[in-house]
Write a protein that holds these residues in place. Sequence first.
Motif: not given
Length: 273
Positions: A130-153
């Motif tokens: 439920r934690n939507g505190n996301f960021t964009v990593d150096g490669e341009g992927y949307l991730t969590t603050n721990q570097g885990y990928y946010v997935l699309d549908q």
Amino acid sequence: MLRGFYTAASGMITQQRRQDTLSNNIANAETPGFKQDQATIRAFPELLINRMGKETIPTTRPFSVPNQQQIGSINTGAYVQETIADHQQGGLQETGMATDMALINAVLPDELGSLFFTIQNADGDVRYTRNGNFTVDGEGYLTTNQGYYVLDQAGEPIFTDGQAFSVTSEGVIEIDGAVIPLNIAYAENVNDLIKDDEDLFMFTDDEAAVDARDMADVSFSVEQRFLESSNVDQVQTMTDMMQAYRLFEANQKVVQAYDQSMDMAVNQIARLT
């Protein structure tokens, strides 16, 4: 007397574990999307005590039965059976960050159900948060603050290419004319979920949440530039911590009283003169 030691000691252990749970809740009171844990305390099975007398009860049969008098039941202590996460939704907090998102449960068919963002951890396993505190990593992927990928549908990592994007209330990311629906998962029974590390949830068995968009009776909204606050009630939690501390002290005094009685029985009453 020894049974009293065990009963009081189990009470101390129970309150200590309860205090650990409450302390963890307080420590995560400012963590976005954190769900507080509630410790469920259960008593050990009670024992029924009977007094077996020497007298016998006469019967018409050629034998007699011992006189049995029921004294009552005795409790053998308590223990923390499990800790259960409270999935009640927290309040919204505006951050102004374009990568922050808050997931709002609009309509759910069952009070035990809940919605989650879908995450892929470092091992490639699917997790929910439920934690939507996301960021964009150096490669341009949307991730969590721990570097885990946010997935699309489609279950794939979301590639933003470092470009600015907007998120609709339907949970669709719009980037330079392209649309990428977020994978919003629906868990029918949140009690089937357990907490994983990094504020993530996972199923206890080989289950998986369903796509919330496939559920006709489920509706939600996503708020960009907002975060869901934790649902920890800090005032109530501090009160519960004080109560747990007092109960721990009370059981500690019982142990001390039993210890003094044991000392008197062994070293004074039983002393040979």
